[in-house]
Write a protein that holds these residues in place. Sequence first.
Motif, mmCIF file in Angstrom:
data_model
loop_
_atom_site.group_PDB
_atom_site.id
_atom_site.type_symbol
_atom_site.label_atom_id
_atom_site.label_comp_id
_atom_site.label_asym_id
_atom_site.label_seq_id
_atom_site.Cartn_x
_atom_site.Cartn_y
_atom_site.Cartn_z
ATOM 1 N N PHE A 11 0.831 -1.335 0.040
ATOM 2 C CA PHE A 11 0.096 0.129 0.152
ATOM 3 C C PHE A 11 1.006 1.102 0.016
ATOM 4 O O PHE A 11 0.515 2.096 -0.913
ATOM 5 N N GLY A 12 1.928 1.297 0.909
ATOM 6 C CA GLY A 12 2.641 2.432 1.014
ATOM 7 C C GLY A 12 3.525 2.690 -0.180
ATOM 8 O O GLY A 12 3.658 3.866 -0.671
ATOM 9 N N TYR A 13 3.861 1.713 -0.852
ATOM 10 C CA TYR A 13 4.794 1.658 -2.159
ATOM 11 C C TYR A 13 4.170 2.406 -3.201
ATOM 12 O O TYR A 13 4.592 3.268 -4.069
ATOM 13 N N MET A 14 2.842 1.888 -3.279
ATOM 14 C CA MET A 14 2.072 2.673 -4.339
ATOM 15 C C MET A 14 1.511 4.017 -4.081
ATOM 16 O O MET A 14 1.042 4.689 -4.951
ATOM 17 N N PHE A 15 1.410 4.285 -2.836
ATOM 18 C CA PHE A 15 0.626 5.762 -2.277
ATOM 19 C C PHE A 15 1.543 6.467 -1.608
ATOM 20 O O PHE A 15 1.341 7.071 -0.557
ATOM 21 N N GLY A 16 2.917 6.495 -1.748
ATOM 22 C CA GLY A 16 4.032 7.157 -1.217
ATOM 23 C C GLY A 16 3.740 8.669 -1.014
ATOM 24 O O GLY A 16 4.073 9.315 -2.040
ATOM 25 N N ASP A 17 3.385 9.477 0.034
ATOM 26 C CA ASP A 17 3.107 10.780 0.265
ATOM 27 C C ASP A 17 2.947 11.141 1.774
ATOM 28 O O ASP A 17 2.202 10.322 2.298
ATOM 29 N N VAL A 18 3.945 12.022 2.320
ATOM 30 C CA VAL A 18 4.014 12.091 3.818
ATOM 31 C C VAL A 18 2.781 12.472 4.341
ATOM 32 O O VAL A 18 2.018 12.201 5.129
ATOM 33 N N GLY A 19 2.122 13.977 3.286
ATOM 34 C CA GLY A 19 0.912 14.406 3.718
ATOM 35 C C GLY A 19 -0.276 13.585 3.769
ATOM 36 O O GLY A 19 -1.135 13.407 4.544
ATOM 37 N N GLN A 20 -0.427 13.021 2.595
ATOM 38 C CA GLN A 20 -1.583 12.075 2.249
ATOM 39 C C GLN A 20 -1.414 10.999 3.399
ATOM 40 O O GLN A 20 -2.749 10.555 3.830
ATOM 41 N N GLY A 21 -0.480 10.438 3.611
ATOM 42 C CA GLY A 21 -0.362 9.314 4.440
ATOM 43 C C GLY A 21 -0.783 9.864 5.811
ATOM 44 O O GLY A 21 -1.519 9.077 6.522
ATOM 45 N N ALA A 22 -0.518 10.945 6.459
ATOM 46 C CA ALA A 22 -0.868 11.412 7.418
ATOM 47 C C ALA A 22 -2.541 11.633 7.713
ATOM 48 O O ALA A 22 -2.983 11.344 8.769
ATOM 49 N N VAL A 23 -3.154 12.192 6.627
ATOM 50 C CA VAL A 23 -4.454 12.075 6.425
ATOM 51 C C VAL A 23 -5.142 10.782 6.724
ATOM 52 O O VAL A 23 -6.090 10.458 7.354
ATOM 53 N N LEU A 24 -4.582 9.834 5.804
ATOM 54 C CA LEU A 24 -5.046 8.497 6.139
ATOM 55 C C LEU A 24 -4.853 7.823 7.655
ATOM 56 O O LEU A 24 -6.060 7.298 8.255
ATOM 57 N N LEU A 25 -3.640 8.253 8.175
ATOM 58 C CA LEU A 25 -3.493 7.695 9.545
ATOM 59 C C LEU A 25 -4.417 8.427 10.546
ATOM 60 O O LEU A 25 -5.034 7.738 11.462
ATOM 61 N N ALA A 26 -4.867 9.595 10.330
ATOM 62 C CA ALA A 26 -5.619 10.452 11.175
ATOM 63 C C ALA A 26 -7.126 9.714 10.908
ATOM 64 O O ALA A 26 -7.722 9.629 11.935
ATOM 65 N N VAL A 27 -7.517 9.536 10.052
ATOM 66 C CA VAL A 27 -8.843 8.957 9.648
ATOM 67 C C VAL A 27 -8.887 7.452 10.177
ATOM 68 O O VAL A 27 -10.058 7.253 10.941
ATOM 69 N N GLY A 28 -7.933 6.791 10.246
ATOM 70 C CA GLY A 28 -8.022 5.283 10.787
ATOM 71 C C GLY A 28 -7.933 5.725 12.279
ATOM 72 O O GLY A 28 -8.784 4.731 12.886
ATOM 73 N N LEU A 29 -7.254 6.550 12.841
ATOM 74 C CA LEU A 29 -7.375 6.556 14.378
ATOM 75 C C LEU A 29 -8.741 7.234 14.836
ATOM 76 O O LEU A 29 -9.139 6.353 15.819
ATOM 77 N N VAL A 30 -9.347 7.790 14.011
ATOM 78 C CA VAL A 30 -10.487 8.151 14.685
ATOM 79 C C VAL A 30 -11.886 7.240 14.178
ATOM 80 O O VAL A 30 -12.409 7.016 15.297
#
Length: 609
Positions: free
Chosen positions: A352-371
Amino acid sequence: MGLRPAAARWFELLTPRDQLVAALDCLAASGAVELQTHSQTETQVVVPDLDAKLAEYEELVQRFGAVWPAPQWTADRPPMDPSHTVDRALADLGAWQSAAEGRVLELERLQVEILELERLVQVLGSARPRLPNLAHLSGAGPFLAARLYRMPDHALPQTLSPSIIVQWFDCGGVPHLLATGPTAQVDELEERLVEWGARPIAVPAELPPDPADAAEAVCGRIDDLKARRAALTSQLEALHVQHRVAGARGDLEFSKWLARCAPALPATEHFAWITGWTSDLEGTAIRERLGESQVNHVFRFTEAPPGAQSPVVLRNPAWIRPFETFARLMGVPSGREADPSAVVALVAPLLFGYMFGDVGQGAVLLAVGLVVRRRFPVLGLLVPGGLFTMGFGLLYGSVFSMKGLIPPLWISPLKAPLTILEVTVVGGVVVLSLGFVLDLLQAVWRRQVGRWLVLRASLVLAWLGVLGAIFTGASLWLTAAGAVIFVAGRMAFGPRTAAHFAGSLGELVESLLQLLVNTVSFVRVGAFALAHAGLSAAVVGMAEATGSWVGAIPVMVLGNLAIIALEGLVVGVQTTRLVLFEFFTRFLLASGRPFRPLVRPEGGNGRHS
């Protein structure tokens, strides 16, 4: 944590018959028990036939469930006698119905009137063209009628009485119709309109002629109705407490649950016997819960009855459990299969990370997952996915699609596309090899290592030989050796006939081609990484084309949101596909039986004692 699933253990629990309900409640609360009846005793626990009474309760739920509080029971009122409990609970609800039914009818009438008046206020404020004199509309009759309708999108029936005058109004993009004419003909039209999906809007009498003044008057009427509604709601809440509605519902829901799981439990005159499977492999939690509830019992593990298939228990720490979803899409691994969840917990986020590598977009996904992970556990996968996306974003030097904010720790995908693709092929070889390692582990558990070395290791050898031919033709000798061992093994484990020899050759070619196709399939990981980088560059280009930061900011925000939503879905699907069809097919049969624990009915807030 273990790669091998554990088999649930068969247990027997003996308890006094009058403590059966409390014992069942403890077992359900543990979440570690699946009941399965097995007995040669002739006497059965006799739970009274509660179907008619519970059906009466369901009718009451259909009628009053919308105004009732949720079911609830507490530890100080354990429903020990199902028949007495149901009778008492129905008596409480019946007393509530006698005292509250009139108020419920009035509350429902108020709700309808408030809704109609709110629709009228909306029409008065936005109707184009404006409505005519409302005093004339509300005062029409008895021979003439004027009715207002909220219309569906489709057209009005073509056949109308020439005596009816119709006028269309637009209200917030929704068509409305005013029909005026003889009362009998308007009544007939209304029947047809309602069948078409139109909603009549009542116009109260004595409204001011001006729509603005009328809207103000209607708003005042709505406020009065809402005050009456609040008073009725308060009265009903008091009646809920007075007649113990929440507790009565809790007892009835518990009795429904008991009627489902208790009738087949065998018993003698004084004792009940509960049997089944448990994921509490030592029995410690079950014994503690029964002891805390002061349930007299004898609990022991015994051999399962002949022919009974043990359910499988996956033993993974909390951070790996969301990844069990992948294996469960195919079924459940048996006790002789490997649980791939721990491996998938590494492989899936990497892909997943290899296909979608981006610091900012990954942070958004992380925040959504935590919520959202507590409400939607499967979306907890966004947490590791977001972390790996941020990690690859650092490697690619990408932050919200922008390059140059941070230097790439590895490479920029669009500047080295071949490297991106080559790495994915190597990664595919590693993932498929992990699948063969798990397959070997399963062969060890089944004591079939020799067969595996002949039939599976030889196939791996032939596969690696073909891949090695990219670098040196000498590796094809490995392919030839693997092919010979495979065919010889097939002949050794099967009939020594020409037909079987030909079939073995065909199976070798098919399996080898399938492995090579599976390997090439991982190139799509690199292709999606390049597509993500290209889409990110397009978003940045559009933002720069605006010529100012005022225009660039909304383009960047909307562009990144579109990338997160669209590519997040696509990349998630591709990751799932690679795990299921390329990785799992190497070893997973999913022939196990899932563990289905006994679940308490909703509404309990304490343990029965």
